[in-house]
Design a protein around this motif. Structure first.
Motif, PDB file in Angstrom:
ATOM      1  N   GLY A  70       0.825  -1.191   0.000  1.00 24.39           N
ATOM      2  CA  GLY A  70       0.000   0.000   0.000  1.00 24.39           C
ATOM      3  C   GLY A  70       0.860   1.242   0.000  1.00 24.39           C
ATOM      4  N   GLU A  71       0.228   2.388   0.098  1.00 21.37           N
ATOM      5  CA  GLU A  71       0.981   3.651   0.075  1.00 21.37           C
ATOM      6  C   GLU A  71       1.878   3.786   1.292  1.00 21.37           C
ATOM      7  OE1 GLU A  71       0.109   8.480  -0.167  1.00 21.37           O
ATOM      8  OE2 GLU A  71      -1.496   7.024  -0.561  1.00 21.37           O
ATOM      9  N   ASP A  72       1.394   3.352   2.458  1.00 21.58           N
ATOM     10  CA  ASP A  72       2.160   3.496   3.695  1.00 21.58           C
ATOM     11  C   ASP A  72       2.477   2.174   4.388  1.00 21.58           C
ATOM     12  OD1 ASP A  72       2.311   6.350   3.707  1.00 21.58           O
ATOM     13  OD2 ASP A  72       0.198   6.397   4.298  1.00 21.58           O
ATOM     14  N   LEU A  73       1.877   1.079   3.936  1.00 18.84           N
ATOM     15  CA  LEU A  73       2.066  -0.212   4.593  1.00 18.84           C
ATOM     16  C   LEU A  73       2.393  -1.281   3.563  1.00 18.84           C
ATOM     17  CD1 LEU A  73       1.793  -2.109   7.091  1.00 18.84           C
ATOM     18  CD2 LEU A  73      -0.630  -2.358   6.466  1.00 18.84           C
ATOM     19  N   LEU A 114       5.834   0.082   7.938  1.00 15.95           N
ATOM     20  CA  LEU A 114       4.812   1.118   8.030  1.00 15.95           C
ATOM     21  C   LEU A 114       5.455   2.493   8.053  1.00 15.95           C
ATOM     22  CD1 LEU A 114       1.831   2.029   8.622  1.00 15.95           C
ATOM     23  CD2 LEU A 114       2.424   1.838  11.063  1.00 15.95           C
ATOM     24  N   ASN A 115       4.960   3.378   7.197  1.00 17.43           N
ATOM     25  CA  ASN A 115       5.297   4.797   7.274  1.00 17.43           C
ATOM     26  C   ASN A 115       4.286   5.433   8.222  1.00 17.43           C
ATOM     27  OD1 ASN A 115       5.887   7.476   6.961  1.00 17.43           O
ATOM     28  ND2 ASN A 115       5.735   7.493   4.738  1.00 17.43           N
ATOM     29  N   THR A 116       4.725   5.813   9.418  1.00 17.04           N
ATOM     30  CA  THR A 116       3.797   6.278  10.450  1.00 17.04           C
ATOM     31  C   THR A 116       3.157   7.615  10.116  1.00 17.04           C
ATOM     32  OG1 THR A 116       5.494   7.457  11.726  1.00 17.04           O
ATOM     33  CG2 THR A 116       5.187   5.091  12.182  1.00 17.04           C
ATOM     34  N   GLY A 117       3.799   8.412   9.261  1.00 11.57           N
ATOM     35  CA  GLY A 117       3.293   9.750   8.991  1.00 11.57           C
ATOM     36  C   GLY A 117       3.588  10.729  10.097  1.00 11.57           C
ATOM     37  N   THR A 123       8.542   2.421  10.550  1.00 10.21           N
ATOM     38  CA  THR A 123       8.721   1.301  11.463  1.00 10.21           C
ATOM     39  C   THR A 123       8.662  -0.018  10.703  1.00 10.21           C
ATOM     40  OG1 THR A 123       6.354   1.152  11.953  1.00 10.21           O
ATOM     41  CG2 THR A 123       7.684   2.564  13.379  1.00 10.21           C
ATOM     42  N   GLY A 124       9.239  -1.045  11.307  1.00 16.34           N
ATOM     43  CA  GLY A 124       9.183  -2.381  10.738  1.00 16.34           C
ATOM     44  C   GLY A 124       9.052  -3.407  11.849  1.00 16.34           C
ATOM     45  N   ALA A 125       8.383  -4.506  11.544  1.00 17.11           N
ATOM     46  CA  ALA A 125       8.254  -5.612  12.489  1.00 17.11           C
ATOM     47  C   ALA A 125       8.381  -6.908  11.708  1.00 17.11           C
ATOM     48  CB  ALA A 125       6.922  -5.559  13.219  1.00 17.11           C
ATOM     49  N   GLU A 135      13.112 -15.878  15.829  1.00 14.72           N
ATOM     50  CA  GLU A 135      13.607 -14.537  16.148  1.00 14.72           C
ATOM     51  C   GLU A 135      12.565 -13.515  15.713  1.00 14.72           C
ATOM     52  OE1 GLU A 135      17.034 -11.505  14.371  1.00 14.72           O
ATOM     53  OE2 GLU A 135      17.428 -13.661  14.391  1.00 14.72           O
ATOM     54  N   ALA A 136      12.356 -12.479  16.511  1.00 17.21           N
ATOM     55  CA  ALA A 136      11.433 -11.399  16.176  1.00 17.21           C
ATOM     56  C   ALA A 136      12.156 -10.066  16.324  1.00 17.21           C
ATOM     57  CB  ALA A 136      10.189 -11.437  17.068  1.00 17.21           C
ATOM     58  N   LYS A 137      11.719  -9.074  15.548  1.00 19.11           N
ATOM     59  CA  LYS A 137      12.382  -7.767  15.596  1.00 19.11           C
ATOM     60  C   LYS A 137      11.375  -6.657  15.352  1.00 19.11           C
ATOM     61  CE  LYS A 137      15.121  -6.569  12.201  1.00 19.11           C
ATOM     62  NZ  LYS A 137      16.321  -6.534  11.328  1.00 19.11           N
ATOM     63  N   ILE A 138      11.511  -5.567  16.107  1.00 21.90           N
ATOM     64  CA  ILE A 138      10.765  -4.338  15.879  1.00 21.90           C
ATOM     65  C   ILE A 138      11.782  -3.215  15.699  1.00 21.90           C
ATOM     66  CG2 ILE A 138       9.122  -2.679  16.822  1.00 21.90           C
ATOM     67  CD1 ILE A 138       7.942  -4.927  18.489  1.00 21.90           C
ATOM     68  N   SER A 139      11.613  -2.421  14.661  1.00 21.22           N
ATOM     69  CA  SER A 139      12.591  -1.368  14.377  1.00 21.22           C
ATOM     70  C   SER A 139      11.890  -0.061  14.028  1.00 21.22           C
ATOM     71  CB  SER A 139      13.494  -1.786  13.212  1.00 21.22           C
ATOM     72  OG  SER A 139      12.727  -2.031  12.042  1.00 21.22           O
ATOM     73  N   ALA A 140      12.622   1.029  14.185  1.00 21.72           N
ATOM     74  CA  ALA A 140      12.137   2.350  13.798  1.00 21.72           C
ATOM     75  C   ALA A 140      13.316   3.142  13.254  1.00 21.72           C
ATOM     76  CB  ALA A 140      11.507   3.077  14.985  1.00 21.72           C
ATOM     77  N   PHE A 141      13.075   3.921  12.213  1.00 27.79           N
ATOM     78  CA  PHE A 141      14.157   4.712  11.623  1.00 27.79           C
ATOM     79  C   PHE A 141      13.570   5.955  10.980  1.00 27.79           C
ATOM     80  CE2 PHE A 141      12.881   1.237   8.879  1.00 27.79           C
ATOM     81  CZ  PHE A 141      12.511   1.874   7.702  1.00 27.79           C
ATOM     82  N   ARG A 142      14.454   6.915  10.705  1.00 22.17           N
ATOM     83  CA  ARG A 142      13.998   8.180  10.154  1.00 22.17           C
ATOM     84  C   ARG A 142      15.049   8.706   9.173  1.00 22.17           C
ATOM     85  NH1 ARG A 142      13.565  13.645   8.475  1.00 22.17           N
ATOM     86  NH2 ARG A 142      11.850  14.702   9.555  1.00 22.17           N
ATOM     87  N   PRO A 143      14.772   8.689   7.861  1.00 22.64           N
ATOM     88  CA  PRO A 143      15.725   9.230   6.893  1.00 22.64           C
ATOM     89  C   PRO A 143      15.796  10.757   6.964  1.00 22.64           C
ATOM     90  CG  PRO A 143      14.158   7.713   5.857  1.00 22.64           C
ATOM     91  CD  PRO A 143      13.622   8.061   7.205  1.00 22.64           C
ATOM     92  N   TYR A 144      17.009  11.284   6.875  1.00 20.75           N
ATOM     93  CA  TYR A 144      17.247  12.721   6.810  1.00 20.75           C
ATOM     94  C   TYR A 144      17.999  13.026   5.516  1.00 20.75           C
ATOM     95  CZ  TYR A 144      16.023  13.067  11.771  1.00 20.75           C
ATOM     96  OH  TYR A 144      15.363  13.014  12.978  1.00 20.75           O
ATOM     97  N   ASN A 145      17.372  13.755   4.629  1.00 20.03           N
ATOM     98  CA  ASN A 145      18.029  14.164   3.388  1.00 20.03           C
ATOM     99  C   ASN A 145      18.768  15.473   3.651  1.00 20.03           C
ATOM    100  OD1 ASN A 145      16.970  11.980   1.794  1.00 20.03           O
ATOM    101  ND2 ASN A 145      15.005  13.047   1.792  1.00 20.03           N
ATOM    102  N   ILE A 146      20.067  15.351   3.898  1.00 20.08           N
ATOM    103  CA  ILE A 146      20.870  16.535   4.218  1.00 20.08           C
ATOM    104  C   ILE A 146      20.912  17.484   3.025  1.00 20.08           C
ATOM    105  CG2 ILE A 146      23.095  17.344   5.039  1.00 20.08           C
ATOM    106  CD1 ILE A 146      21.471  15.559   7.001  1.00 20.08           C
ATOM    107  N   ASN A 147      21.085  16.920   1.840  1.00 23.52           N
ATOM    108  CA  ASN A 147      20.978  17.659   0.588  1.00 23.52           C
ATOM    109  C   ASN A 147      20.604  16.652  -0.499  1.00 23.52           C
ATOM    110  OD1 ASN A 147      23.480  16.387  -0.207  1.00 23.52           O
ATOM    111  ND2 ASN A 147      24.583  17.997   0.920  1.00 23.52           N
ATOM    112  N   ASP A 148      20.708  17.037  -1.754  1.00 26.98           N
ATOM    113  CA  ASP A 148      20.270  16.140  -2.825  1.00 26.98           C
ATOM    114  C   ASP A 148      21.232  14.978  -3.051  1.00 26.98           C
ATOM    115  OD1 ASP A 148      22.326  17.653  -3.848  1.00 26.98           O
ATOM    116  OD2 ASP A 148      21.324  18.152  -5.732  1.00 26.98           O
TER     117      ASP A 148
END
Length: 248
Positions: A70-73, A114-117, A123-125, A135-148
């Motif tokens: 989907g768009e976010d999931l 999932l893109n939490t908005g 996030t990912g699970a 094994e199970a995993k839950i993760s969260a991350f946030r991309p930062y585009n410093i420049n192009d």
């Protein structure tokens, strides 16, 4: 360790999603301290695959298939071909070389992303199963585009390991104790279900539209069910990796 490097690379590459039917291939080198006592730090070649074709994908060395997009999931099934914490007895330190080898295991699993908005956080699970446990995993991350050209992706994660999984890699049997010629390994150990927490920072520099440089730093700390083992170090695992990738 190779497993940690592959795992973090797979998660980090997934944060830099490519357009459908586009490919990125490359090679890197990763280094890490060992979770096992006396085992030397090593460097490993690491394939950097980032392939998307229809519902099929390959991230790092992990192939998968999207069951839903989907768009976010998204939800996908995947195969982790080199899971676990392998060690050869001959690579252990003095006093531990009579243990049994621990081998890689292939694991199959399901993953949801999932893109939490919320503030750009994703996030990912995932959960995966193999011959020696789960094994199970839950993760969260946030991309930062410093420049192009330059992107930073900090991430955190929590993992859980079943008792069978933990005991296979970190438990000590009576036979291993009886074979030991030193006092280093003088007790059996039955490992229960365990957990770990970790953080990593991925950087990608796009040299041009076709070529990128990638660097990764990471740390992972294990719960006492792992570190209480007589064959395991108490220190966290640290990894570093650099590589280059070509898009076409």
């Amino acid at each position: 360790m190779k497993k940690i490097i592959f795992g973090i690379l797979a998660m980090s590459l997934s944060t830099m999603a490519l357009a459908e039917n586009k490919y990125g291939v490359g090679l890197g080198v990763g280094v890490s301290n060992s979770i096992y006592k006396g085992a030397d730090d090593k460097a490993y070649p690491v394939p950097l695959l980032d392939i998307n074709y229809g519902n099929f994908y390959v991230k790092g060395i992990t192939p998968g298939y999207y069951l839903f997009r989907g768009e976010d999931l998204s939800v996908s099934a995947f195969i982790d071909p080199m899971a676990g914490f392998p060690i050869k007895a001959k690579d252990m330190g003095v006093g531990y070389t009579n243990i049994d080898d621990r081998d890689f295991q292939a694991m199959v699993g399901l993953r949801a992303d999932l893109n939490t908005g919320i503030a750009g956080i994703r996030t990912g699970a995932s959960v995966q199963f193999g011959e020696h446990g789960s094994e199970a995993k839950i993760s969260a991350f946030r991309p930062y585009n410093i420049n192009d050209k330059f992107t930073l992706v900090p991430g955190i994660y929590v993992k859980g390991f079943s008792g069978d999984y933990t005991d296979y890699y970190f438990g000590v049997t009576s036979d291993e104790v009886n074979r030991s010629k030193f006092d280093n390994l003088n007790r059996e150990y039955k490992a229960d279900a365990a957990a770990s927490v970790g953080a990593n920072l991925t950087a990608e520099y796009k040299w041009n539209e076709k070529f990128s440089l990638i660097g990764i730093l990471g740390v992972e700390k294990f719960s006492s069910e792992v570190t209480d083992s007589p064959i395991v170090n108490e220190d966290p695992l640290f990894i570093a990796s650099v590589g280059a990738k070509y898009y076409f």
